[in-house]
Design a protein around this motif. Structure first.
Motif, short mmCIF file in Angstrom:
data_model
loop_
_atom_site.label_atom_id
_atom_site.label_comp_id
_atom_site.label_asym_id
_atom_site.label_seq_id
_atom_site.Cartn_x
_atom_site.Cartn_y
_atom_site.Cartn_z
N ALA A 285 0.81 -1.22 0.00
CA ALA A 285 0.00 0.00 0.00
C ALA A 285 0.85 1.27 0.00
O ALA A 285 0.46 2.28 -0.59
CB ALA A 285 -0.93 0.00 1.21
N ILE A 286 2.00 1.24 0.67
CA ILE A 286 2.82 2.45 0.77
C ILE A 286 3.92 2.47 -0.29
O ILE A 286 4.79 3.35 -0.25
CB ILE A 286 3.46 2.57 2.17
N ARG A 287 3.91 1.51 -1.22
CA ARG A 287 4.90 1.53 -2.30
C ARG A 287 4.67 2.76 -3.16
O ARG A 287 3.54 3.06 -3.56
CB ARG A 287 4.75 0.27 -3.15
N LEU A 314 14.19 -1.30 -7.91
CA LEU A 314 13.98 -0.35 -6.83
C LEU A 314 14.24 -1.03 -5.49
O LEU A 314 14.43 -2.24 -5.42
CB LEU A 314 12.54 0.18 -6.88
N ASN A 315 14.24 -0.23 -4.42
CA ASN A 315 14.52 -0.79 -3.10
C ASN A 315 13.49 -1.82 -2.66
O ASN A 315 13.80 -2.74 -1.89
CB ASN A 315 14.58 0.34 -2.05
N ASP A 316 12.25 -1.71 -3.14
CA ASP A 316 11.21 -2.67 -2.77
C ASP A 316 11.17 -3.88 -3.69
O ASP A 316 10.28 -4.72 -3.57
CB ASP A 316 9.84 -1.98 -2.74
N GLY A 317 12.13 -3.98 -4.64
CA GLY A 317 12.20 -5.14 -5.52
C GLY A 317 11.51 -4.96 -6.85
O GLY A 317 11.54 -5.88 -7.69
N ALA A 345 2.64 -11.39 -11.36
CA ALA A 345 3.91 -11.57 -10.65
C ALA A 345 4.34 -10.31 -9.91
O ALA A 345 5.29 -10.36 -9.12
CB ALA A 345 5.00 -12.00 -11.62
N GLY A 346 3.70 -9.19 -10.17
CA GLY A 346 4.09 -7.94 -9.53
C GLY A 346 4.02 -6.78 -10.51
O GLY A 346 3.40 -6.87 -11.59
N ARG A 347 4.66 -5.70 -10.14
CA ARG A 347 4.61 -4.49 -10.96
C ARG A 347 5.92 -4.32 -11.72
O ARG A 347 7.00 -4.64 -11.21
CB ARG A 347 4.37 -3.27 -10.05
N MET A 348 5.83 -3.79 -12.94
CA MET A 348 7.00 -3.54 -13.77
C MET A 348 6.93 -2.12 -14.28
O MET A 348 5.86 -1.64 -14.71
CB MET A 348 7.03 -4.53 -14.94
N ILE A 349 8.04 -1.42 -14.23
CA ILE A 349 8.12 -0.02 -14.68
C ILE A 349 9.02 0.06 -15.90
O ILE A 349 10.07 -0.59 -15.97
CB ILE A 349 8.65 0.88 -13.55
#
Length: 359
Positions: A285-287, A314-317, A345-349
């Motif tokens: 939530a705080i990402r 990033l620091n959060d992976g 699988a997660g977020r990608m930027i």
């Protein structure tokens, strides 16, 4: 001045016991003594030395206790005092019938023994309950306080006790979360969780052993940094086979909140109407949300799927795919976000190096 009085009192008591204690020796021993007064003076001297040592210990313990009481928050001190008084009161009420029993004279020691053990047990139980439900106890004492009125109106919600599980301790983020002050209320560590943590620390597997020892170190630091908030609770349930089931049952009994990062435990507890705080959900939530045009300082660590792409984290992976970033592998550079993609699988930027962005 008080220190001197404490030490002198023990010296005087030791000397008195040594001086008059000679009279308790057997008659055949006293008959062999040429000077009873001289022996009394010798034993008084030894008693004074022992009293001096005991007095120093008592004085040091008193000063340590005084320092702890001064550093203790007022609400905790008051709630523990009330818990102690209530525990002793209950002990006296329950032990009163024992003193009315016709116990034979050879078993007369049972009455004072029961009184001492019962008083200690109930006093400790009263203090433990005050630590767990101290704020509720204070509201009973002072029903006209602002906090009580706000609770009655529904404007203010009481802080619930948080029950900590093994995975959350080993994870370690709970320590930082406590340091920020965002997590309120009492933190309860059940005895069976501590036992499971010890079993992990004693495991034959090296990886498990390291994780278990890390959890014990984290728990020790939390107790040192937050001594009034971390409470080791002796609750256990012999009829419940698993630690997860014990955690859910304890949270239900005390109407507490379960603090975990275990996905399966989260689902099981939610099905049984137990409030759950998941550390992973909080981290998600705080990402930080990066929008197109935002800049990020990023280190390119490897190549992407395409020959020109570079990849950083990033620091959060979160993985960041940088177009035209392949030449910068091993370097840190400023990139501009061009888009984002949320997958299972997660977020990608996606981004480009700042120098190659065309206005």
């Amino acid at each position: 001045m008080l220190d001197a009085i404490i030490i002198f009192s023990f010296i005087l008591a030791g000397a008195g016991i040594g001086f008059y204690g000679v009279e308790l020796l057997p008659n055949n021993t006293l008959e062999q003594v040429t000077s009873l007064e001289g022996l009394s003076l010798v034993t008084a001297g030894f008693g004074a030395l022992i009293g001096f040592a005991v007095g120093l210990t008592a004085q040091t313990g008193y000063r340590r206790l005084e320092r702890q009481v001064r550093e203790m928050p007022v609400d905790v001190l008051l709630s523990r005092s009330v818990g102690l008084v209530l525990g002793l009161l209950v002990a006296n009420l329950l032990l009163a019938p024992i003193f009315l029993l016709p116990i034979p004279i050879e078993f007369a020691f049972i009455k004072p023994l029961a009184a001492v053990l019962g008083s200690v047990m109930f006093a400790f139980s009263g203090i433990s309950l005050a630590d767990t439900h101290g704020r509720a106890l204070l509201r009973l004492i002072n029903p006209h306080s602002v906090e009580t009125m706000l609770l009655a109106e529904g404007t203010l919600k009481p802080s619930t006790t948080k029950v900590l599980d093994t995975s959350c301790i080993i994870d370690g983020r709970i320590e930082d979360l406590l340091g920020t002050g965002f997590l309120e209320g009492q933190i309860l560590v059940p005895q069976f969780v501590l036992q499971e943590l010890q079993q992990v620390a004693d495991a034959s597997n090296d990886q498990k052993r390291v994780r278990g020892r890390r959890g014990l170190d984290i728990l020790n630091r939390m107790q040192e940094n937050f001594p009034e908030r971390i409470l080791i609770h002796p609750a256990d349930y012999e009829d419940v086979p698993t630690v997860d089931a014990k955690l859910v049952r304890l949270a239900q009994e005390i109407n507490g909140t379960l603090l975990t990062n275990d996905y399966n435990l989260n689902k099981v507890a939610s099905l049984q109407k137990v409030v759950v705080l998941n550390i992973n959900d909080l981290a998600q939530a705080i990402r930080p949300a990066y929008l197109p045009g935002d800049t990020i300082d990023l280190k390119i660590v490897k190549s992407g799927k395409e020959p020109t792409q570079g990849v950083g984290y990033l620091n959060d992976g979160t993985m960041v795919v940088v177009e035209d970033g392949n030449p910068y592998i091993g370097d840190e550079l400023c990139v501009i976000v061009t888009g984002a993609l949320q997958t299972s699988a997660g977020r990608m930027i996606f981004a480009r190096p700042e120098a190659t962005v065309v206005a």
